[in-house]
Design a protein around this motif. Sequence first.
Motif, short mmCIF file in Angstrom:
data_model
loop_
_atom_site.label_atom_id
_atom_site.label_comp_id
_atom_site.label_asym_id
_atom_site.label_seq_id
_atom_site.Cartn_x
_atom_site.Cartn_y
_atom_site.Cartn_z
N ILE A 273 -33.07 58.88 -6.12
CA ILE A 273 -32.10 58.94 -5.03
C ILE A 273 -32.69 58.41 -3.72
O ILE A 273 -33.91 58.33 -3.55
N LYS A 274 -31.80 58.06 -2.82
CA LYS A 274 -32.14 57.76 -1.44
C LYS A 274 -31.62 58.90 -0.58
O LYS A 274 -30.43 59.24 -0.66
N SER B 75 -22.91 60.22 -4.26
CA SER B 75 -23.28 60.50 -2.89
C SER B 75 -22.85 61.91 -2.53
O SER B 75 -21.79 62.37 -2.96
N GLN B 76 -23.67 62.60 -1.75
CA GLN B 76 -23.33 63.94 -1.30
C GLN B 76 -23.95 64.16 0.07
O GLN B 76 -25.12 63.86 0.28
N THR B 77 -23.14 64.69 1.00
CA THR B 77 -23.57 64.83 2.39
C THR B 77 -23.48 66.28 2.83
O THR B 77 -22.50 66.98 2.52
N LEU C 7 -26.88 67.51 12.71
CA LEU C 7 -27.82 67.12 11.66
C LEU C 7 -27.05 66.80 10.38
O LEU C 7 -26.25 67.60 9.90
N LYS C 8 -27.29 65.61 9.87
CA LYS C 8 -26.63 65.18 8.64
C LYS C 8 -27.67 64.73 7.63
O LYS C 8 -28.57 63.95 7.95
N VAL C 9 -27.54 65.24 6.41
CA VAL C 9 -28.43 64.87 5.31
C VAL C 9 -27.56 64.34 4.17
O VAL C 9 -26.68 65.05 3.68
N ASN C 10 -27.82 63.11 3.77
CA ASN C 10 -27.01 62.48 2.73
C ASN C 10 -27.89 62.09 1.55
O ASN C 10 -28.99 61.54 1.73
N PHE C 11 -27.41 62.38 0.35
CA PHE C 11 -28.11 62.02 -0.88
C PHE C 11 -27.25 61.04 -1.66
O PHE C 11 -26.07 61.31 -1.91
#
Length: 813
Positions: A88-89, A29-31, A172-176
């Motif tokens: 990935i999601k 996971s990476q944010t 704004l948050k983007v998580n992989f």
Amino acid sequence: MLKLTHLRQYIFRFTLMLGLILMINIVFSQTFFNEMEGENNESIWIGSETYVTGIGHSGYGFSLTDSINPYGLGIEMGFPENQWNNDIKMEIEAWVIADNPSAESVFVISISKEANQIFWKGIPLSKMIIQKEKWYKFKDSILIPRDIVRSGKLKAFLWNNNGKNKVGIDDLKVNFEKLHGKSYLSDIPSDSIASKISSSSIIFSNIYYSIYYDDEKKSIGIFDKSLIPIINNLRWLTEIVDEETALLSSLKFKNSFEKRDKTILKFKGKNKYINLNLSIICDKYSPKIEFESSQRFKKKTELSRSTLVFDMNARVTEVYRYNRHLDSDYFADEYWLEKEGLKLGEKDNSFQIYHCPDISSIQYSKLKSQVFVNLDWEKDHPFFRFPLMPDTSNFKMEQSQSSFKFWEKSVNSFSAYAGLKNNNIARFMKNPDGYEATYIWTEHADFTDIRTNRATYYGSEKITNADSAIGGFVKYNIPVTKSVFYDNPDSISNFEASNGLLNSLESTIKTDAAFYEFLKDIHDKGSEICLHTPEQYTTTRVRLEEALEFMQKQFGSKSWIDHGNNNGLQNNREDLICDGTLEDSPWYAMDLWEKYGVNYLHNAYFEEHLSFYNRGFGYTIEKPFSGWANNLPSPDYCRHKSKTENIVHWQTPNVLFIENESLWNYYFNEENMSDFISTWSVKFNHCYPAWVDPKKGFWKYNSDSLMIAQDGFNATLKLMSDYRKEGKLNVSSIQDYLDYRIATDSVEYNLLTDGRVKVTNSSEQNINGISFATIASYVLVDRQQPMQKVSGNNIIFWFNLNAGESKIIRLID
């Protein structure tokens, strides 16, 4: 109360566990987060010119859009490198505000690959904003395939698409995170420790490798010439229908003997259902190892899987994927490789399998370092039947498993290479003549009229011959596997299917002379004409043979498309997925198919089970999209020998309906076609172009009330024709395509000790334009340069290989 030593141990274990959790989170996971407080120096953020101060969602800063600055805070980046192995999601969330609750705005998510946009999604925000000047949270997510993660570019941002109001965004948050999909491998423990080798345990040795057998562990291993293990063990796995657990067996060494300068090592495995005899054939002067298996069934058996499991010591270095692309840097956790193969280790400590037409498939688990050579696996030959049940509808009986009788025998063979120092190999392409991808149009015969046929093949109902075509398939020289009805004994009308537009009889060969002439005309132009069963409803055996004989004489058709599948008496019981292969059925058809040369039959399994419903991506034409992690079994064609003998099944993943003419460009624009070609895809289309209702999307009425081909349809055909002229897209019929693929299955493929490749056409048919891909600087075939081109980092090359002929391929780095 804890003692001090216990407390220290507790703290140590807690710290260690926390570190492992953090490490796992970093890997999986990476944010990325932007709260718009002051400057953010990360180059991935866009829209900084819209920064304002005020009452943000958190703090004072936020991004504000209006008519002058319509694009707000966003992110633009490649996907994180630590996710390049994974599907990935991606989750996106943020807080938005507006000066009017009806303010129109969207949050855009766009993904491009090689400058082509392949995904676009707009999240409408007006529905979320209920009151003015109040912050509201939105959240959304998309699933992204591994190949797109490796090569795609993400751009996501607020778009004030109306501009009449002010809309802001903050936090704004983007998580992989890694997407943990379904595994298709049996969960068996790996044998990760090789037995200690001794002179007494070596049963074969040459300058490339040694094979040992540990009598105590009943384990088979392969060591390199320095006695470093390559394979820790070779075991046999079977999965039986109605058995709760898989049966895992060791293989017992029986004896060895010499035959024609080769050493044959004999092993035996057994369980309560099957006796397995395995021969490992070795050559004193060669790195090649041949495997031959024979399974004898001790009782009536429904077999789900029979597999030889190689527990590898060496790690994967090359994967030869089912779409013929090569993975050599980043590897997925699990692969289904069709009958292609892989390479493990390097140079002396290597093990390589490639081109195995006499097995079911190959799978690989990176996590357990296991190679599954499937001798028989139900998912490699998916099949079902609609059993006759007149009072039932849409009941499917699963038939993918193999059925064996008492003392029946099944044989398989494949080859591998141990200790071969080759740098690369030539990989078979799926297409002849250097084409990178294949698109095949297959038309189902239901409810057509001579006018709609002419409109979709010639461009207008007024055109009566192929040479005068102004549009449609013939104008652009696009072949179609067009299925037809032979007869219409029930006088089926087009009236209801056309919503009252046409009152003609459904087109069939025997009842419509103009239609028959039309079929001969388009057949002369390259289309394949085959049966969609002989008639609308269940036929008689007399009419079935009459129809097959006629089609064989007039059109030489090898193909067949089922029609009217279901459980009723009227539902074409002669179909492949009804009773056509059941010898004791009155509608048995397999003997007549064989008699009249029909061998390529449509199998609706993937469509009926919605197998790939969620396995596309964005606008991609290919289903399932091969950019996913490649573990999903999805054969282009297969044989199911225990149920349908040597019939070749081919699958269509979905039906093409064009609800609105503008959708032609949505589905088949240049970006989509370019991506389809770059993934070396194969698509068997299922469509109804000449259906009498224009809502199917292929024809329309012009201003003079004439039926003509839709403009978008013509544009799609022209685009395909243009890509064919460039040598990129093979637009083929089922017969021509499968003839080529099955011919290449018969080619013997040998890796020579000096790095060259020897290919031999062991069939009785010449193969024109047999194609390969490789990563090399230069290619020679029998010391001459073949036809070739560059595709990405590959050279694709092709040449003719006549029946019985051998040629030597030399690859120069």
